[in-house]
Design a protein around this motif. Structure first.
Motif, PDB file in Angstrom:
ATOM      1  N   GLU A  74      -1.464  -2.087   4.064  1.00 48.53           N
ATOM      2  CA  GLU A  74      -1.446  -3.462   3.565  1.00 48.53           C
ATOM      3  C   GLU A  74      -2.404  -3.639   2.389  1.00 48.53           C
ATOM      4  O   GLU A  74      -2.051  -4.287   1.377  1.00 48.53           O
ATOM      5  N   ALA A  75      -3.583  -3.034   2.479  1.00 50.87           N
ATOM      6  CA  ALA A  75      -4.544  -3.176   1.380  1.00 50.87           C
ATOM      7  C   ALA A  75      -4.004  -2.511   0.113  1.00 50.87           C
ATOM      8  O   ALA A  75      -4.098  -3.082  -0.985  1.00 50.87           O
ATOM      9  N   ALA A  76      -3.389  -1.318   0.248  1.00 55.07           N
ATOM     10  CA  ALA A  76      -2.877  -0.616  -0.938  1.00 55.07           C
ATOM     11  C   ALA A  76      -1.777  -1.430  -1.607  1.00 55.07           C
ATOM     12  O   ALA A  76      -1.817  -1.673  -2.826  1.00 55.07           O
ATOM     13  N   VAL A  77      -0.802  -1.901  -0.807  1.00 55.22           N
ATOM     14  CA  VAL A  77       0.305  -2.661  -1.390  1.00 55.22           C
ATOM     15  C   VAL A  77      -0.195  -3.989  -1.948  1.00 55.22           C
ATOM     16  O   VAL A  77       0.182  -4.395  -3.063  1.00 55.22           O
ATOM     17  N   GLY A  78      -1.054  -4.673  -1.180  1.00 62.77           N
ATOM     18  CA  GLY A  78      -1.566  -5.971  -1.634  1.00 62.77           C
ATOM     19  C   GLY A  78      -2.315  -5.851  -2.947  1.00 62.77           C
ATOM     20  O   GLY A  78      -2.134  -6.662  -3.863  1.00 62.77           O
ATOM     21  N   LEU A  79      -3.162  -4.815  -3.073  1.00 69.31           N
ATOM     22  CA  LEU A  79      -3.921  -4.676  -4.309  1.00 69.31           C
ATOM     23  C   LEU A  79      -3.020  -4.263  -5.462  1.00 69.31           C
ATOM     24  O   LEU A  79      -3.238  -4.686  -6.604  1.00 69.31           O
ATOM     25  N   GLY A  80      -1.946  -3.481  -5.176  1.00 68.77           N
ATOM     26  CA  GLY A  80      -0.956  -3.195  -6.221  1.00 68.77           C
ATOM     27  C   GLY A  80      -0.297  -4.461  -6.718  1.00 68.77           C
ATOM     28  O   GLY A  80      -0.125  -4.661  -7.935  1.00 68.77           O
ATOM     29  N   ILE A  81       0.055  -5.350  -5.770  1.00 67.85           N
ATOM     30  CA  ILE A  81       0.659  -6.634  -6.159  1.00 67.85           C
ATOM     31  C   ILE A  81      -0.316  -7.434  -7.011  1.00 67.85           C
ATOM     32  O   ILE A  81       0.068  -8.039  -8.023  1.00 67.85           O
ATOM     33  N   ILE A  83      -2.693  -6.357  -8.991  1.00 67.40           N
ATOM     34  CA  ILE A  83      -2.786  -5.801 -10.339  1.00 67.40           C
ATOM     35  C   ILE A  83      -1.564  -6.188 -11.161  1.00 67.40           C
ATOM     36  O   ILE A  83      -1.673  -6.637 -12.314  1.00 67.40           O
ATOM     37  N   ALA A  84      -0.350  -6.061 -10.554  1.00 67.56           N
ATOM     38  CA  ALA A  84       0.876  -6.439 -11.272  1.00 67.56           C
ATOM     39  C   ALA A  84       0.854  -7.924 -11.627  1.00 67.56           C
ATOM     40  O   ALA A  84       1.235  -8.322 -12.734  1.00 67.56           O
ATOM     41  N   LEU A  85       0.378  -8.727 -10.686  1.00 68.18           N
ATOM     42  CA  LEU A  85       0.318 -10.174 -10.891  1.00 68.18           C
ATOM     43  C   LEU A  85      -0.634 -10.529 -12.021  1.00 68.18           C
ATOM     44  O   LEU A  85      -0.327 -11.351 -12.892  1.00 68.18           O
ATOM     45  N   PHE A  86      -1.800  -9.891 -12.017  1.00 71.04           N
ATOM     46  CA  PHE A  86      -2.794 -10.224 -13.037  1.00 71.04           C
ATOM     47  C   PHE A  86      -2.306  -9.799 -14.421  1.00 71.04           C
ATOM     48  O   PHE A  86      -2.581 -10.480 -15.420  1.00 71.04           O
ATOM     49  N   ARG A  87      -1.540  -8.697 -14.468  1.00 71.60           N
ATOM     50  CA  ARG A  87      -1.021  -8.257 -15.761  1.00 71.60           C
ATOM     51  C   ARG A  87      -0.026  -9.278 -16.320  1.00 71.60           C
ATOM     52  O   ARG A  87       0.034  -9.508 -17.523  1.00 71.60           O
ATOM     53  N   ASN A  88       0.748  -9.923 -15.442  1.00 76.10           N
ATOM     54  CA  ASN A  88       1.777 -10.845 -15.899  1.00 76.10           C
ATOM     55  C   ASN A  88       1.284 -12.276 -16.048  1.00 76.10           C
ATOM     56  O   ASN A  88       1.731 -12.986 -16.935  1.00 76.10           O
ATOM     57  N   LYS A  89       0.407 -12.723 -15.179  1.00 72.70           N
ATOM     58  CA  LYS A  89       0.047 -14.145 -15.145  1.00 72.70           C
ATOM     59  C   LYS A  89      -1.385 -14.425 -15.589  1.00 72.70           C
ATOM     60  O   LYS A  89      -1.751 -15.576 -15.796  1.00 72.70           O
TER      61      LYS A  89
ATOM     62  N   ALA B 162       2.533   1.022  -3.906  1.00 69.10           N
ATOM     63  CA  ALA B 162       1.344   0.626  -4.660  1.00 69.10           C
ATOM     64  C   ALA B 162       1.357   1.256  -6.049  1.00 69.10           C
ATOM     65  O   ALA B 162       1.056   0.593  -7.055  1.00 69.10           O
ATOM     66  N   VAL B 163       1.736   2.553  -6.128  1.00 66.97           N
ATOM     67  CA  VAL B 163       1.763   3.217  -7.431  1.00 66.97           C
ATOM     68  C   VAL B 163       2.794   2.568  -8.339  1.00 66.97           C
ATOM     69  O   VAL B 163       2.538   2.303  -9.514  1.00 66.97           O
ATOM     70  N   VAL B 164       3.995   2.296  -7.781  1.00 61.03           N
ATOM     71  CA  VAL B 164       5.064   1.706  -8.584  1.00 61.03           C
ATOM     72  C   VAL B 164       4.644   0.335  -9.111  1.00 61.03           C
ATOM     73  O   VAL B 164       4.849   0.005 -10.282  1.00 61.03           O
ATOM     74  N   MET B 165       4.015  -0.464  -8.234  1.00 56.24           N
ATOM     75  CA  MET B 165       3.664  -1.812  -8.667  1.00 56.24           C
ATOM     76  C   MET B 165       2.516  -1.828  -9.667  1.00 56.24           C
ATOM     77  O   MET B 165       2.468  -2.681 -10.551  1.00 56.24           O
ATOM     78  N   ALA B 166       1.571  -0.909  -9.521  1.00 54.04           N
ATOM     79  CA  ALA B 166       0.420  -0.919 -10.414  1.00 54.04           C
ATOM     80  C   ALA B 166       0.715  -0.208 -11.737  1.00 54.04           C
ATOM     81  O   ALA B 166      -0.084  -0.284 -12.665  1.00 54.04           O
TER      82      ALA B 166
END
Lengths: 102, 171
Positions: A74-81, A83-89, B162-166
């Motif tokens: 959950e932490a890995a996926v959440g933090l990936g989200i 990062i993606a969110l901050f890049r876009n918004k 995580a890799v794909v999203m980041a």
């Protein structure tokens, strides 16, 4: 003086769970919301390990390991989200992220 | 006399856990939050030692403190939080949050008012927790083999996700 009763562990776990819930509900920063979720998962683990001790059975500890695995995923996926969110918004505030598509 | 010291450590650890958890969710700076999370997790690891779960205490320190918290710190440094630290920290959901806390308080009051017999749990069935690591290995690789394999699959999927999203661009 008797050993620590299991009920005290349960109350500690409930209190930690409530602190996590308050963090999830009231904070705006997405990173701290994720940190609060980690607190909630730790509260669950305290309960599992306390009852594992109470019943002298190792099954509770095995379940606690699965909870830790879930927390890591959950932490890995959440933090990936995040990062993606901050890049876009360009924001990490949960109440400003209210679009399904941009 | 023999149980005075373990009891003292339990209440000390409980106080450390609760105080640092409250500090975790109230700090303005996200790095401070992550550091207080480390203190909370260390307290929980001490609690595991207290409950004869040595293997879990080691896993807690290695995975939670060494892995997840470091991941948090990396993301906090990657994402620019200076702007967010200067803004309003809390949203308007105090009513719901206090409702949750009130439910816990009611529960506490109810069980304390019912007295001693409300805290009666099932008696141990004559098992044992020692040697801890060996017994957990038996549980994981024998009784819970399928969940164990599913957990490894979950970790793989989470890692790829995580890799794909980041990643910067998905071309």
């Amino acid at each position: 003086m008797p050993p620590v009763p299991t009920a005290h562990y349960v109350f500690l776990s409930a209190a930690l769970f409530t602190i996590g819930i308050i963090g999830v509900l009231t904070r705006r920063n997405v990173v701290i919301i994720l940190i609060s979720i980690e607190l909630i998962l730790n509260a669950v683990n305290i309960n599992l390990v306390a009852f594992s001790y109470q019943l002298q059975s190792v099954n509770g500890q095995a379940f606690a390991i699965f909870v830790i695995v879930d927390a890591a995923a959950e932490a890995a996926v959440g933090l990936g989200i995040i990062i993606a969110l901050f890049r876009n918004k360009e924001t990490v505030n949960a109440d400003e992220i209210d679009l399904m598509k941009w | 006399m023999q149980t005075v010291l373990p009891n003292f450590f339990f209440y000390l650890l409980a106080a450390v856990i609760l105080i640092s958890a409250v500090l975790t969710i109230t700090r303005r700076n996200a790095v401070h939050s992550a550091i207080w999370l480390v203190v909370t997790l260390l307290g929980v690891a001490g609690l595991y030692l207290h409950l004869q779960a040595e293997f879990l205490a080691a896993v807690q320190v290695l995975v939670y403190i060494g892995g997840i918290t470091v991941l948090f710190l990396f993301v906090i440094m990657l994402v620019n939080l200076d702007e967010a630290a200067r803004q309003r920290q809390f949203n308007r959901q105090w009513a719901i949050a206090m409702g949750c806390a009130g439910v816990l308080l009611l529960e506490l009051v109810y069980f304390i008012s019912r007295g001693e017999q409300a805290f009666y749990f099932a008696e141990p069935a004559g098992g044992t927790l020692q040697p801890n690591t060996q017994l957990i290995a038996y549980a994981l690789y024998r009784d819970y083999l399928l969940p164990f394999e599913l957990a490894s699959l979950l970790l793989l999927v989470a890692m790829i996700g995580a890799v794909v999203m980041a990643k910067k661009d998905l071309s």
